[in-house]
Structure formats: structure tokens, C-alpha cells
Design an enzyme around this catalytic site. Structure first.
Site, short mmCIF file in Angstrom:
data_model
loop_
_atom_site.label_atom_id
_atom_site.label_comp_id
_atom_site.label_asym_id
_atom_site.label_seq_id
_atom_site.Cartn_x
_atom_site.Cartn_y
_atom_site.Cartn_z
N GLU A 605 -14.76 50.55 6.34
CA GLU A 605 -14.57 51.09 4.85
C GLU A 605 -15.56 50.19 3.75
OE1 GLU A 605 -10.37 50.48 3.58
OE2 GLU A 605 -9.70 50.82 5.60
N ASP A 656 -20.18 64.41 1.57
CA ASP A 656 -19.46 63.61 2.64
C ASP A 656 -18.63 64.33 3.76
OD1 ASP A 656 -20.89 61.65 0.97
OD2 ASP A 656 -18.95 60.86 0.35
#
Length: 957
Positions: A605, A656
Site C-alpha cells: 500500500e 490503474d
């Protein structure tokens, strides 16, 4: 407790505090105790009992301790000298350490956390200008002789040395029997202690919150607050440790006092997470490690679904057997220190401070910390609580030759493609299945592991999907302006396992069962996120499927966003459950069965490699597979973008999700984001290789945020359109005048009109060419523009994803220029990839990447870490050794949304290039203390992977 022990040893103790006197006098009555009521710091400002107001906390600290710092120091130094103090002991008040040093007096801190660690996250939210607060606090702490460190500690690298002591716990004054007798509680009653620090405003307690046979003792209730008959107010000055020990369990928020007393007296603690207080994860891990904690979902706290948590709590067998004499030990250390005896370690503290600094960075940046040497109870929480998806290049997970046989599971559909992370995930499922057998339970299993083990009916079919993260090679933030982008799916990926069941057959967690009516079970969504405890988010989420429906229709995206945002520790569930709502809303899918979902992501992340897109794509792919839905990869990516834009509320483009869904291994996905036109896959030439190097910066507090830059770009588009429209009007007026005079416009004027008409209807900034931008519009765009001023003149910015803040001043020219030129750069880059393999080709590709990087910086989306990495690439590229070797690395750029994250590097596909990447990694560590994660290699997107349908093998097979 430490104060009491010092007084009992005959010392005079002066306490400087802003707390009420009864906090001390309830436990200590002595003429040697002197209380001076002065506020030297402000702690954390709480919006309510469970939420810290980060910005208000910083503002309060600045008001209390920063602005009047000089006068505070002068006053405290004078006072310390006037009482002839021998030693200053601070429960981590920064200015006290500095005042002691200025007065020539030794100081020691006693704590399990420090304010530089707590406030660091608040500074990340507040912005660059507040960063000196952290440096000042750390500098003050460094004036201490040493730190007396309590169990459940956070990383505290500012302190020069550390002495560890056992738990500091307030001792009991009365026995359990005496307390219950005084309160009139019979032995047949179960007692819950409700302890939220006296902050009960707006919380309505109801009689049916408690099961039959239970009563609740409430701490901190106001005098005028009315309570149900089975809830009882405790006096304001009640001695809490006695009541804790007399209770069967405690319900409250985590703090050092409540945790230490729960552990010391073996009382199960039902806790609800607090937002934005970084001390909590460390205490929580300690609590759960010693089998003393049960986490309650905030929603169930407020709606009164307490029974399943109470039932679970009273089955726990707390097993803390460590010392509880930390107060006595600390008091002895302080006495020795005051008399001149040294307790500081003779060993160098550098390694401990570096370790603490790494853990602090890990906690703030939420990076995987499995290789960090940290306290055992914390290491257990990391390494034994769950399995994580291994990287496909993990040599510890060899590929299995037969694609249809994975130990415990038979693959009924699909292929694992030899991906080691998928094989590891399937093995992890087998381990969870084994854990579901009560015989295999052990004391070191975390709540998320146990919840995952109880998630599925292991004899039934399970569907598995996989989606990778992506490396943004070119295009980046220009996607929302319609640019061509080039994206490479990386090796790291997210796996999602899902099972659908009739509501009557779903295995429900107890608190979810409590919401169900016995006569009619309704569908429930249950989700476990493995590895969530490495951050500070709840590992489980559940909701009734009916919560996504209102009057027979799917709830609005706005309502869903508010629902998932109400508990920050569970906001992550929006990325997963949001896929179900989007399928309901956009495709009209009706879900009638219960759904159990397990998420395990190996995509780090906060590094700019699309960890959220990987979760969304893998989740929707799994949901679609389990429900027999056929959705093309491109369409699935567009649906996943709606999850992020409308359910999560993040203003991202679509590249993405497209890369994660449509990409293929070792190829670049070429896509024009208008909104998502896939041009095809671009082969990466065999002599070229791409790497990603993580800067370790989750988000730079010094840069502009992604949303503001997007707003600036859409403002610029609106100004371009308005300018073109104004020029058309002017030309029409001129043409009318010419016609009156008998003149007519020529073909060149008509061509100009056509061009302006196209630009007046500009749908994407990237459809404006660089030369037209320079010729007609650059001078019309302001460098900066306040939101209100823009709205007054242009009404709106025509972006449904972002909202203009009227008071905010936005950069306009740089965010507008970037996508226009970036689109041109990406087209050139794509063309060069197919050119002859020469040094000029590589140099040109690298130069384009450098230009992109600095354009990001002009938008305000750079960061110190990414700039340093790009500079290191340049140094190696232009070094004498590189020139003699004909060069190996040729360019680098920041990626994704910018402001930190990962840098993409291009070089020759040679062993020497990889060696130079590792050299950059080591140089960066030497300069910053952070060892970057390197992304290397590629893997198939979700569409290419497909899905697996697996079933547990029968024991006879």
C-alpha cells in the site's frame, strides 16, 4: 503508581499537571505530595470518545506549548531551581525534558509512547508547515538521560537510551468480593464495566443491550444522564482498578491504563478502535496476544449488538503472567538516578534507535515490516497472524508442475499459470482449513486468522481471482485528461477467494448472527482482509446484504460512501463490498445468496503501484465468477473505477484498473483514457527492462495533493474552452462587420473557426496539441486561482469526481500544461520502443521519463524521496564507469499519483543494470535509513488469469 512508590520511600514529589487533583489524591494522601496545576502540553483532542481530531490536536498543541514555549521554559527553569529539584520525571511532556536540561538537572521519561510518534501522522494530514513541531519534540526528548519504557511500547527513536520495566499497574485496595458487596451485586450476576473515559455524549444506552443476567457499571456518566435499570452510574472518584477486578469483562477504548489493568487482573477487555491514535495498535497486539481482547465493531457498539461479544469475552482465558511491579522497579531506578547512580546502558544505543526509527516509519507508512526486529509480541502479531500472498518471484514457493493438483484442493476450473504467489495463496487456504479444526487452535492465532478459518464451508466450492498491481511507465496523472498511457502489470498481486451460500447454510460470526431473525435468515456479506493488522484497520467486516438496498433499489453511491466512511478502521471494505453495489447499480445484478470473501493482497500500500485497483479488480472478478457473470476485462475495469470514484470517493482515472484487468505479463498496456480505449499491448523489447524503486514515502506533506492538481487541470480545460468560445464570438462579430462592408471571409478564416469550435468543445485536455496550447492559451491561464474566483467567473469545472473548495487556491497553469505535454511524450515513448535498439533509443526514452518527472514536480506532486532516487539514477548514468560500460540505466520518473511512492527506472536488460539498481537501493538506505522495496518483473492481468474454481479433496483421494 510511580509517584506513590517514591513518596513511600520518603521522597518529596512535586507533580505538575493540568489534570484534576483527585486523579492523584484518590490514590495518594501524603504531606510529601505537592500538586502544581499547570498545563504544559495538550495531548490529543478528541472529537468524541473514539475519534481524535488530528488538526485540532495540532492546533491545541501549538497554542499550548509552541507559541508560549520561551515563557514556559523560563518559568519552569526558575521553578525547578526554586524547589531544588534533584530529578525531573516526565510522563512524556516534551518541554519538561528541555526545561530540566536548561536548569542543569537530569531528566527521565516514563512511558509507552511519545508525542513525536503520535503527532507525526497528524502532521502528515495537516501539511508541511507543521513539520518542525515533530523535530522540536524529538529534540526535547533527546535531552533525557534515558527512557523507562513500559510494555506495549511504540517506537521511540528520539531517546538516547532505554530501560525496560514490567507493567505499571495501580494496585487493588479491595477484593472482588468486597467491591461487589458494597455495590450490592450478587454472585449470580455477570458484570460489565463500561469505560470510555467519561466521554458518553450522544450515546444512548438501552436495557436490551445486555443479555439477561448481566448488569453494567458505567464510568464517567454525567449527573443528569438517565440510564436504564440494568445500567448503574459509578461515582466520579471511584477507584477504577477495584471495579475492573470485580467485573467479568470490560467494554471501552484502548489506553495504557485500561490494558494494563485488564492484563494484570485477568479481565477480558472488549475494545472498540480509536481513530488516529497510533499508540493503539501496539497495545492491541499485546492485549490479543495474551488472550485478553475481543474487538467490537463500532456499528455494533452504537446499535446495541453486544451479546455475542459478551459471550465471547467470558470464554477467554487471559494468560498474562509477566510482572506487574513496574511502578516499584521504576521508582527504584529513579531513586538511584537522583542519587547519581547510572542506569543507562553501557552498550551503544544506535541499533535500538535505528530499529525504532524503522518501526516508526513502518507504522506511519504501513509498509510490510516482517524483516524488522521488533518486540516479540509485535512480531507474533505480524508473522503468525496470517499468511500473505507471496511474490511470484519468491524462490521459497517453487512452481508445481501439475496445474490441477494443489495438495488439499482440486482445481475444477482454471489454471494457476505456475504463479508462485497463487500457489502460496492456495496453500494458505489449506492452512486456514486446518485451523478451522478446533484441535489445531493455539494461543498465538490472531482474530483475523480465526475469522478467516471460520469464513467458508470448506467442503463446498470456492472461487479464486487474482489481479496484479501496476507500474506506471508513462502517462500517470494525465489519465483523467484523456492521455495515452503505458502501464505494466507487476508481479505483486491481490488474491480474493469467495463463496456464495444460501443464507441458511452460511457460517456466520456470532455478532452477525445476533442481527439475524431466528425464523428467517437473510443474506449477509462477510469479509476478512488478511494482513490488515499490519496497519491499523479492522481485519473483518460484515453487513446484511439488505443494507445495500433501499425501497427495492440499490442505495445511492453517496449513501454508500457515507456508510463505509463512518468507521475509519473498516473503510477498506468499500473497495470490496463496493463492487457488489456497483454490479447491482450498473448491471442490475440481483444477489440473493450470502457472500463470504477473503482478501489477501501482496501489493504494498501507499507506493503508487495501484494496490486499491488490484483489490477492486480481484474482488469484482471473484464476485462475477461466483455468480456466473461474464464481464469483459475492459468493462470490468470501468466498473471498478466507479467503485473507487463513487463508493470510496477517490478521484482516480481508469488506467490503474485497466492495467490490472487487461494487462499481460512482460507487455505494456497502451490505452487512451477517453475514457478507456485499449490500443493494444506493446512488447517490451528484449534489450530493455523496467524496475520500480519505492521511496518509502506514502504521501509527501510538502506537496500538493492529487485531488487539487486534478481540480486545477479541469479548471484549465474550462478556461481553454471559454477562451476559444470568446474568440469565436469575436470572429463572428468581425465577419458580420465585413459582410456589411461587402467583404467575405477566406478559407483560412474558416479553418481557424473550425479549429476554435473544436477547442470550445474540448472534451479532454490531451486533445489540445502542445503548439496550440502555446500559441493561444498559455497566457490566458493564471498560475494560481482561488476556488471562489473561478466559480464566480466560470460556474463549474465540469468534473463529476472532484469538488472545488471555494477558499482553496489552486495551481492552474502547471496542472493544465502537464497532461497536454505528457500525452505527446507518451506517444513519442511508444514510438521509440519499436525503434532500432541503439544507445540513442535508450537515451531518448530516458530523457522523456526525466521530463515527465520534473513536470510532476512543477505541478507540486514531487517529493524529496523520489527526487533523490531520480538523482541517484542520473549519477550512475553519467558516472565514468557507466560511460566505459556503454551505460546501463537511462532514465527515471515518479509514478502514479505522485507526492511519494515509487520511481520507474528504465535500463538495459543486463545483470549489471540489476546490480546498479541494488546499488541505488543501498545508497538510498545510507542516506535516509529506509531500504526501498524493488519491483521487478511482471505477471498477467485478471482477464488473462481468469479464475479458479476449487474444491477440497475428499480424504479418499
Amino acid at each position: 503508581m510511580v509517584v506513590r512508590n517514591l513518596i513511600q520511600s520518603g521522597h518529596h514529589v512535586h507533580v505538575v499537571s493540568g489534570a484534576p487533583e483527585y486523579v492523584f489524591t484518590t490514590a495518594i494522601q501524603s504531606p510529601r505530595l505537592f500538586i502544581r496545576k499547570v498545563l504544559l502540553d495538550s495531548g490529543a483532542v478528541q472529537a468524541d470518545a473514539l475519534t481524535v481530531d488530528r488538526l485540532a490536536s495540532l492546533e491545541k498543541y501549538i497554542e499550548t506549548a509552541v507559541v508560549p514555549r520561551a515563557s514556559i521554559l523560563a518559568t519552569e527553569v526558575e521553578w525547578l531551581k526554586s524547589i531544588k529539584a534533584d530529578l525531573v520525571v516526565s510522563d512524556v511532556v516534551p518541554v519538561a525534558c528541555r526545561a530540566a536540561a536548561d536548569a542543569g538537572i537530569h531528566s527521565v521519561c516514563v512511558t509507552n509512547f511519545s508525542w513525536d510518534f503520535i503527532y507525526a501522522e497528524y502532521v502528515m494530514a495537516a501539511g508541511y508547515t507543521n513539520r518542525p513541531i515533530i523535530w522540536q519534540i524529538a529534540e526535547d526528548y533527546s535531552r533525557c538521560e534515558f527512557l523507562i519504557r513500559l510494555p506495549g511500547y511504540c517506537p521511540m527513536p528520539a531517546f538516547r537510551d532505554v530501560v525496560d520495566v514490567p507493567l505499571v499497574v495501580r494496585r487493588l485496595h479491595k477484593s472482588r468480593a468486597e467491591v461487589r458487596k458494597e455495590l450490592g451485586i450478587g454472585d449470580d450476576k455477570k458484570v460489565l464495566l463500561y469505560n470510555f473515559g467519561g466521554q458518553l455524549s450522544g450515546w444512548n444506552l438501552k436495557e436490551d443491550y445486555l443479555p439477561s443476567g448481566w448488569i453494567c457499571l458505567v464510568c464517567g456518566a454525567s449527573e443528569d444522564q438517565e440510564l436504564p435499570g440494568n445500567f448503574f452510574k459509578l461515582p466520579k472518584d471511584v477507584y477504577t482498578p477495584d471495579v475492573v477486578a470485580a467485573s467479568d469483562c470490560m467494554l471501552g477504548k484502548i489506553g495504557y491504563g485500561t490494558v494494563s489493568e485488564a492484563l494484570a487482573y485477568g479481565v477480558p477487555f472488549i475494545f472498540v478502535r480509536r481513530d488516529y491514535f497510533n499508540e493503539e495498535p501496539f497495545l492491541r497486539h499485546m492485549l490479543e496476544h495474551f488472550q485478553c481482547g475481543v474487538e467490537m465493531i463500532r456499528r455494533d457498539l452504537l446499535t446495541g449488538h453486544w451479546a455475542p461479544y459478551l459471550e465471547r469475552a467470558i470464554t477467554l482465558k487471559p494468560c498474562y503472567n509477566g510482572g506487574i511491579n513496574g511502578a516499584e522497579v521504576a521508582a527504584n531506578i529513579l531513586q538511584d538516578t537522583a542519587s547519581g547512580k547510572s542506569h543507562a546502558s553501557c552498550k551503544p544505543s544506535g541499533s535500538r534507535r535505528l530499529r525504532d526509527a524503522i518501526v516508526l516509519g513502518y507504522q506511519l507508512q504501513r509498509v510490510p515490516g516482517k524483516d524488522v526486529a521488533i518486540p516479540e509480541w509485535y512480531a507474533v502479531a505480524q508473522n503468525e497472524l496470517s499468511f500473505r500472498s507471496a511474490s511470484p518471484n519468491d524462490k521459497s514457493s517453487p512452481a508445481i508442475s501439475c496445474t490441477k493438483e494443489i495438495e488439499d484442493f482440486e482445481i475444477l476450473h482454471g489454471d494457476h499459470h505456475g504463479l508462485s504467489d497463487t500457489i502460496s495463496f492456495l496453500k494458505g487456504l489449506a492452512e486456514l482449513r486446518a485451523l478451522a479444526d478446533p484441535v489445531n487452535h493455539n494461543t498465538h492465532q490472531s482474530r483475523e486468522s480465526l475469522a478467516a478459518a471460520a469464513l467458508f464451508n470448506w467442503e463446498d466450492e470456492i472461487f479464486v481471482a487474482r489481479a496484479p498491481g501496476r507500474l506506471d511507465v508513462m502517462g500517470g496523472i494525465a489519465d483523467y485528461s484523456g492521455s495515452l498511457v503505458l502501464q505494466m502489470p507487476i508481479r505483486e498481486a491481490c488474491h480474493v477467494a469467495i463463496q456464495r451460500n444460501h443464507p441458511s447454510k452460511q457460517k456466520l460470526w456470532k455478532h452477525a448472527q445476533a442481527r439475524q431473525q431466528k425464523e428467517a435468515r437473510t443474506p449477509v456479506i462477510q469479509i476478512v482482509s488478511l494482513g490488515s493488522e499490519l496497519g491499523n484497520r479492522g481485519p473483518t467486516f460484515d453487513m446484511d446484504l439488505s443494507g445495500l438496498i433501499d425501497s427495492g433499489k440499490p442505495i445511492s453511491y453517496e449513501k454508500a460512501r457515507k456508510y463505509f466512511s463512518q468507521d475509519p478502521s473498516q473503510k477498506w471494505a468499500a473497495y470490496v463490498a463496493g463492487t457488489i453495489l456497483v454490479l447491482m447499480t450498473e448491471l442490475g445484478v440481483r444477489f440473493e445468496d450470502s457472500i463470504s470473501i477473503l482478501v489477501s493482497s501482496g501489493v504494498p500500500e501507499g507506493k503508487g503501484v495501484s494496490s486499491s485497483a488490484a483489490v477492486e479488480v480481484a474482488s469484482m472478478s471473484a464476485v462475477a465468477a461466483a455468480h456466473g457473470l461474464t464481464i469483459a476485462p475492459r468493462d470490468l475495469a470501468l466498473l471498478c473505477q466507479k467503485v473507487e470514484n463513487h463508493v470510496v470517493g477517490a478521484p482516480c482515472g481508469v488506467m490503474d484498473q485497466m492495467a490490472s484487468a487487461c494487462g499481460e505479463a512482460n507487455k505494456l498496456l497502451a490505452m487512451v483514457c477517453q475514457p478507456a480505449e485499449v490500443l493494444g499491448l506493446v512488447e517490451i523489447p528484449p534489450h530493455i527492462r523496467f524496475w520500480g524503486i519505492d521511496s518509502g514515502i506514502r504521501h509527501s506533506v510538502g506537496g500538493a495533493d492529487y485531488g487539487s492538481v486534478r481540480v486545477g487541470a479541469f479548471m484549465g480545460r474550462k478556461i481553454v474552452k471559454s477562451t476559444a468560445s470568446a474568440q469565436i464570438s469575436c470572429l463572428l462579430e468581425n465577419n458580420s462587420s465585413q459582410q456589411v462592408n461587402g467583404n467575405t471571409s477566406d478559407e483560412r478564416e474558416k479553418d481557424g473557426n473550425n479549429l476554435l469550435e473544436t477547442e470550445a468543445c474540448l472534451d479532454y485536455l490531451c486533445n489540445l496539441s502542445p503548439h496550440r496550447y502555446e500559441a493561444s492559451y498559455v497566457d490566458k491561464l493564471p498560475e494560481y486561482l482561488q476556488g471562489q474566483e473561478f466559480l464566480n467567473k466560470y460556474v463549474n469545472h465540469e468534473d463529476s469526481v472532484t469538488v472545488i473548495d471555494k477558499k482553496h487556491t489552486y495551481a492552474v497553469r502547471a496542472p493544465t500544461r502537464h497532461p497536454i505535454y505528457e500525452n505527446f511524450r507518451v506517444k513519442a515513448f511508444k514510438g521509440l520502443l519499436s525503434a532500432a535498439p541503439t544507445d540513442d533509443q535508450l537515451s531518448s526514452l530516458g530523457e522523456i521519463m526525466y521530463q515527465c518527472h520534473y513536470s510532476y514536480s512543477h505541478c507540486g506532486l514531487g517529493s524529496d524521496g523520489t527526487d533523490r532516487l531520480v538523482e541517484l539514477v542520473q549519477r550512475l548514468q553519467h558516472s565514468k564507469s557507466a560511460k566505459s560500460e556503454m551505460g546501463t540505466l537511462f532514465g527515471a520518473k515518479i509514478t502514479g499519483g505522485g507526492s511519494g511512492g515509487t520511481v520507474c527506472v528504465i535500463g538495459r536488460n543486463l545483470l549489471r543494470s540489476s546490480e546498479q539498481i541494488f546499488e541505488i537501493q543501498q545508497r538510498y538506505k545510507a542516506a535516509t535509513g529506509f531500504l526501498p522495496f524493488i519491483f521487478e518483473g511482471s505477471s498477467p492481468g485478471a482477464g488473462k488469469f481468469g479464475y479458479l474454481k476449487i474444491r477440497l479433496r475428499s480424504r479418499s483421494q
